[in-house]
Write a protein that holds these residues in place. Sequence first.
Motif, mmCIF file in Angstrom:
data_model
loop_
_atom_site.group_PDB
_atom_site.id
_atom_site.type_symbol
_atom_site.label_atom_id
_atom_site.label_comp_id
_atom_site.label_asym_id
_atom_site.label_seq_id
_atom_site.Cartn_x
_atom_site.Cartn_y
_atom_site.Cartn_z
ATOM 1 N N LYS A 296 0.875 -1.041 -0.097
ATOM 2 C CA LYS A 296 0.058 0.117 -0.032
ATOM 3 C C LYS A 296 0.845 1.384 -0.041
ATOM 4 N N CYS A 297 0.693 2.254 -0.971
ATOM 5 C CA CYS A 297 1.062 3.270 -0.835
ATOM 6 C C CYS A 297 0.372 4.518 -0.476
ATOM 7 N N SER A 298 0.713 5.314 0.733
ATOM 8 C CA SER A 298 -0.221 6.466 1.199
ATOM 9 C C SER A 298 0.309 7.797 0.840
ATOM 10 N N VAL A 299 -0.268 8.660 0.923
ATOM 11 C CA VAL A 299 0.196 10.046 0.976
ATOM 12 C C VAL A 299 -0.454 10.544 2.324
ATOM 13 N N GLN B 124 3.563 13.127 -7.228
ATOM 14 C CA GLN B 124 3.157 12.998 -8.603
ATOM 15 C C GLN B 124 3.731 11.884 -9.383
ATOM 16 N N ALA B 125 4.803 11.312 -9.373
ATOM 17 C CA ALA B 125 5.375 10.142 -10.200
ATOM 18 C C ALA B 125 4.586 8.887 -9.530
ATOM 19 N N PHE B 126 4.356 8.958 -8.108
ATOM 20 C CA PHE B 126 3.703 7.595 -7.883
ATOM 21 C C PHE B 126 2.151 7.893 -8.432
ATOM 22 N N LEU B 127 1.556 8.837 -8.315
ATOM 23 C CA LEU B 127 0.132 8.720 -8.867
ATOM 24 C C LEU B 127 0.153 8.462 -10.308
ATOM 25 N N GLU B 128 1.233 9.123 -11.240
ATOM 26 C CA GLU B 128 1.285 8.909 -12.681
ATOM 27 C C GLU B 128 1.466 7.355 -12.910
ATOM 28 N N ALA B 129 2.231 6.635 -11.984
ATOM 29 C CA ALA B 129 2.642 5.110 -12.140
ATOM 30 C C ALA B 129 1.342 4.484 -11.544
ATOM 31 N N GLY B 130 0.231 4.926 -11.091
ATOM 32 C CA GLY B 130 -0.720 4.205 -10.642
ATOM 33 C C GLY B 130 -0.713 3.608 -9.157
ATOM 34 N N LEU B 131 0.330 4.006 -8.385
ATOM 35 C CA LEU B 131 0.784 3.249 -7.123
ATOM 36 C C LEU B 131 0.200 3.885 -6.042
ATOM 37 N N ILE B 132 -0.340 5.025 -5.963
ATOM 38 C CA ILE B 132 -1.027 5.603 -4.730
ATOM 39 C C ILE B 132 -2.313 5.025 -4.653
ATOM 40 N N ASP B 133 -2.428 4.607 -3.468
ATOM 41 C CA ASP B 133 -3.526 3.835 -2.916
ATOM 42 C C ASP B 133 -4.595 4.798 -2.031
ATOM 43 N N GLU B 134 -3.987 5.585 -1.380
ATOM 44 C CA GLU B 134 -4.704 6.432 -0.533
ATOM 45 C C GLU B 134 -4.293 7.875 -0.214
ATOM 46 N N GLY C 108 3.698 29.088 -4.964
ATOM 47 C CA GLY C 108 4.659 27.951 -4.215
ATOM 48 C C GLY C 108 4.670 26.460 -4.967
ATOM 49 N N ILE C 109 5.030 25.658 -4.274
ATOM 50 C CA ILE C 109 5.025 24.365 -4.896
ATOM 51 C C ILE C 109 3.776 23.643 -4.909
ATOM 52 N N PRO C 110 3.229 23.219 -5.784
ATOM 53 C CA PRO C 110 1.741 22.679 -6.001
ATOM 54 C C PRO C 110 1.780 21.087 -5.456
ATOM 55 N N LEU C 111 0.869 20.780 -4.793
ATOM 56 C CA LEU C 111 0.426 19.513 -4.332
ATOM 57 C C LEU C 111 0.261 18.563 -5.675
ATOM 58 N N PHE C 112 -0.271 19.049 -6.501
ATOM 59 C CA PHE C 112 -0.394 18.474 -8.084
ATOM 60 C C PHE C 112 -0.096 19.109 -9.030
ATOM 61 N N HIS D 204 -2.817 12.406 -15.641
ATOM 62 C CA HIS D 204 -4.280 11.745 -16.046
ATOM 63 C C HIS D 204 -5.173 11.884 -15.041
ATOM 64 N N GLU D 205 -6.630 11.854 -15.484
ATOM 65 C CA GLU D 205 -7.808 11.891 -14.618
ATOM 66 C C GLU D 205 -7.649 10.838 -13.466
ATOM 67 N N ARG D 206 -7.876 10.852 -12.426
ATOM 68 C CA ARG D 206 -7.759 9.894 -11.435
ATOM 69 C C ARG D 206 -9.102 9.977 -10.621
ATOM 70 N N GLU D 207 -9.892 8.814 -10.666
ATOM 71 C CA GLU D 207 -11.118 8.931 -9.808
ATOM 72 C C GLU D 207 -10.868 8.642 -8.302
ATOM 73 N N LEU D 208 -11.339 9.406 -7.340
ATOM 74 C CA LEU D 208 -11.130 9.098 -6.121
ATOM 75 C C LEU D 208 -12.442 8.743 -5.254
#
Length: 180
Positions: A4-7, A124-134, A147-151, A156-160
């Motif tokens: 599991k990969c969490s932010v 962002q890299a982990f999201l792009e790779a489809g690895l973020i679960d939470e 500033g430095i943006p979170l996203f 790509h569009e991601r459904e949460l």
Amino acid sequence: MDIKCSVFIAASVDGFIARPDGDIEWLHRPEYEAAQLSGVTYEGFIATVDALVMGRKTLEKVLSFPEWPYEGMPVIALSRQSVELPAHVQGKVEVVSADAVTLVKQLAERGMKHLYIDGGQTIQAFLEAGLIDELIITRIPLLLGQGIPLFSQVGHERELRHVGTYASQNGFVQSRYQVA
């Protein structure tokens, strides 16, 4: 690959995780530090994590803190360039030059089950790779303006799936999502 990969991150209401120069002092106001928080606490979250994965810029920021905040926690720093680690973090930080998918596979093979992903570019890299679960995002009642943006605006569009939202008396609003 059952990992599991969490932010777990704070952002200004306008979506920034740091000032343009990487400064995060705005997160450490006395009124924030003393507040009773609702939702998932950092202590509760970190207790579930096997390792923290961050980028080089986040590591450099953390190294500027008066003390190392991740005592006893394996820290993996992603960097394509070599990083000179100060003596006090030797053996506590592993610098790795790997893409997100390869790294997660390697950490899963080492028996890790839950990774904490931190730092704008790394998230962002982990999201792009489809690895973020939470995603656990705490909005701080402040507009930084820049500033430095979170996203990033790339991706790509991601459904949460909304898990819960918690408001604290100091104005923090934490939302927890599962990535579909």
